[in-house]
Write a protein that holds these residues in place. Structure first.
Motif, PDB file in Angstrom:
ATOM      1  N   ALA A  71      46.463 -37.758 -80.521  1.00  0.00           N
ATOM      2  CA  ALA A  71      47.566 -38.075 -80.920  1.00  0.00           C
ATOM      3  C   ALA A  71      47.865 -39.365 -81.022  1.00  0.00           C
ATOM      4  CB  ALA A  71      48.441 -37.071 -79.977  1.00  0.00           C
ATOM      5  N   LEU A  72      46.919 -40.302 -80.917  1.00  0.00           N
ATOM      6  CA  LEU A  72      47.527 -41.801 -80.765  1.00  0.00           C
ATOM      7  C   LEU A  72      47.757 -42.318 -82.065  1.00  0.00           C
ATOM      8  CD1 LEU A  72      47.387 -43.726 -78.527  1.00  0.00           C
ATOM      9  CD2 LEU A  72      45.229 -44.681 -79.256  1.00  0.00           C
ATOM     10  N   ASP A  73      47.217 -41.694 -83.373  1.00  0.00           N
ATOM     11  CA  ASP A  73      47.575 -42.539 -84.579  1.00  0.00           C
ATOM     12  C   ASP A  73      49.009 -42.279 -84.885  1.00  0.00           C
ATOM     13  OD1 ASP A  73      46.780 -43.933 -86.754  1.00  0.00           O
ATOM     14  OD2 ASP A  73      46.605 -42.270 -88.019  1.00  0.00           O
ATOM     15  N   GLY A  74      49.806 -43.518 -84.848  1.00  0.00           N
ATOM     16  CA  GLY A  74      51.196 -43.709 -85.431  1.00  0.00           C
ATOM     17  C   GLY A  74      52.087 -43.449 -84.305  1.00  0.00           C
ATOM     18  N   GLN A  75      51.580 -43.246 -83.324  1.00  0.00           N
ATOM     19  CA  GLN A  75      52.266 -43.045 -81.719  1.00  0.00           C
ATOM     20  C   GLN A  75      52.970 -44.460 -81.138  1.00  0.00           C
ATOM     21  OE1 GLN A  75      50.986 -41.503 -77.700  1.00  0.00           O
ATOM     22  NE2 GLN A  75      51.270 -39.700 -78.927  1.00  0.00           N
ATOM     23  N   ALA A  76      54.189 -44.425 -80.620  1.00  0.00           N
ATOM     24  CA  ALA A  76      54.359 -45.489 -79.882  1.00  0.00           C
ATOM     25  C   ALA A  76      53.710 -45.826 -78.651  1.00  0.00           C
ATOM     26  CB  ALA A  76      56.024 -45.440 -79.412  1.00  0.00           C
ATOM     27  N   VAL A  77      53.206 -46.845 -78.177  1.00  0.00           N
ATOM     28  CA  VAL A  77      52.573 -47.172 -77.203  1.00  0.00           C
ATOM     29  C   VAL A  77      53.046 -48.134 -76.275  1.00  0.00           C
ATOM     30  CG1 VAL A  77      50.448 -46.187 -78.063  1.00  0.00           C
ATOM     31  CG2 VAL A  77      50.785 -48.683 -78.276  1.00  0.00           C
ATOM     32  N   LEU A  78      52.479 -48.678 -75.058  1.00  0.00           N
ATOM     33  CA  LEU A  78      52.958 -49.246 -74.321  1.00  0.00           C
ATOM     34  C   LEU A  78      51.693 -49.980 -73.812  1.00  0.00           C
ATOM     35  CD1 LEU A  78      54.524 -51.306 -72.042  1.00  0.00           C
ATOM     36  CD2 LEU A  78      54.634 -49.425 -70.697  1.00  0.00           C
ATOM     37  N   CYS A  79      51.546 -51.380 -73.899  1.00  0.00           N
ATOM     38  CA  CYS A  79      50.329 -52.183 -73.320  1.00  0.00           C
ATOM     39  C   CYS A  79      50.694 -52.963 -72.305  1.00  0.00           C
ATOM     40  CB  CYS A  79      49.631 -53.071 -74.384  1.00  0.00           C
ATOM     41  SG  CYS A  79      49.218 -52.158 -75.967  1.00  0.00           S
ATOM     42  N   ILE A  80      50.061 -52.871 -70.978  1.00  0.00           N
ATOM     43  CA  ILE A  80      50.491 -53.703 -70.006  1.00  0.00           C
ATOM     44  C   ILE A  80      49.401 -54.685 -69.566  1.00  0.00           C
ATOM     45  CG2 ILE A  80      51.017 -53.335 -67.418  1.00  0.00           C
ATOM     46  CD1 ILE A  80      52.056 -50.465 -68.064  1.00  0.00           C
ATOM     47  N   PHE A  81      49.817 -55.751 -68.979  1.00  0.00           N
ATOM     48  CA  PHE A  81      48.831 -57.056 -68.845  1.00  0.00           C
ATOM     49  C   PHE A  81      49.593 -57.491 -67.433  1.00  0.00           C
ATOM     50  CE2 PHE A  81      48.809 -56.322 -73.328  1.00  0.00           C
ATOM     51  CZ  PHE A  81      47.435 -56.464 -73.597  1.00  0.00           C
ATOM     52  N   GLN A  82      48.592 -57.545 -66.165  1.00  0.00           N
ATOM     53  CA  GLN A  82      48.894 -57.995 -64.949  1.00  0.00           C
ATOM     54  C   GLN A  82      48.474 -59.295 -64.830  1.00  0.00           C
ATOM     55  OE1 GLN A  82      50.793 -56.261 -62.243  1.00  0.00           O
ATOM     56  NE2 GLN A  82      50.526 -58.543 -62.025  1.00  0.00           N
ATOM     57  N   GLY A  83      49.177 -60.250 -64.412  1.00  0.00           N
ATOM     58  CA  GLY A  83      48.508 -61.732 -63.996  1.00  0.00           C
ATOM     59  C   GLY A  83      48.384 -61.663 -62.569  1.00  0.00           C
TER      60      GLY A  83
END
Length: 213
Positions: A71-83
């Protein structure tokens, strides 16, 4: 993300720099019982690039068998990057009383995911990732026969995420007096390790504003 004003990092270029330096991120989608996440390396298209868009774009790929794609296409997502991140002892402060805490640097990117099975798009992502991590003399996709890539392309799916929002939280003891900050920096360097040393350098750079006052 909860971001007190003194921990906010508003510099967009600095946020993209951190994503590129810590590009193995977390792609989160769905909600409730359907929430799902994948750990993947990302590529960055900055806003001033041809494909970056207004706020920048993130690129990655997932295995075609990954359930997150359903169900990913067109879905709102969050991308997290840890430093860099690390424990901070109250014993390192000049001012007491105090409690233990954790200092860290993190970036969150928000957008809408779009999937692609276009072989040219997939090849571009795989080729760019390998060039970044292999270096100029390492393995190259062009060294392999075309039939190899054709098989590879059937097993992966490209993800493009035009960003709608990018936010960063750099918790580097900015709310503490300089004496406390210097104590934390000194102890992080004493303990050593890549994360502690990188965190100490980031704290030192952030504290320069206080030193210049």
């Amino acid at each position: 993300m909860y971001i007190p004003a003194h921990f906010a990092q508003p510099d967009r270029d600095a946020l993209f720099d951190m994503i590129e330096a810590h590009a193995f991120g977390l792609l989160v989608s769905g909600s409730g019982a359907d929430m799902i996440a994948s750990h993947v390396p990302f590529l960055v298209e900055r806003p001033d690039s041809a494909r970056g868009g207004e706020h920048g774009t993130l690129l990655c790929h997932l295995a075609a068998a990954n359930n997150q794609l359903a169900a990913l296409d067109g879905q709102a997502v969050l991308c997290i990057f840890q430093g860099p991140h690390g424990y901070v002892s109250p014993n390192w402060y000049a001012k007491k009383p105090a409690v233990p805490t954790w200092n860290y640097m993190v970036v969150h990117g928000y957008g809408q995911a779009h999937i692609s099975r276009d072989p040219a798009v997939l090849r571009g992502i795989v080729d760019r990732l390998s060039r970044i991590y292999e270096g100029p003399d390492g393995w190259a996709l062009d060294d392999e026969p075309e039939s190899f890539f054709s098989g590879l392309a059937r097993g992966i799916v490209a993800i493009e995420i035009p960003l709608s929002r990018l936010e960063g939280k750099y918790k580097l003891s900015q709310n503490r007096p300089l004496a406390d900050i210097d104590g934390v920096i000194a102890n992080l360097r004493r303990i050593g390790g890549d994360d502690n040393l990188a965190l100490a350098d980031a704290m030192d750079a952030a504290a320069q504003k206080k030193r210049d006052r």
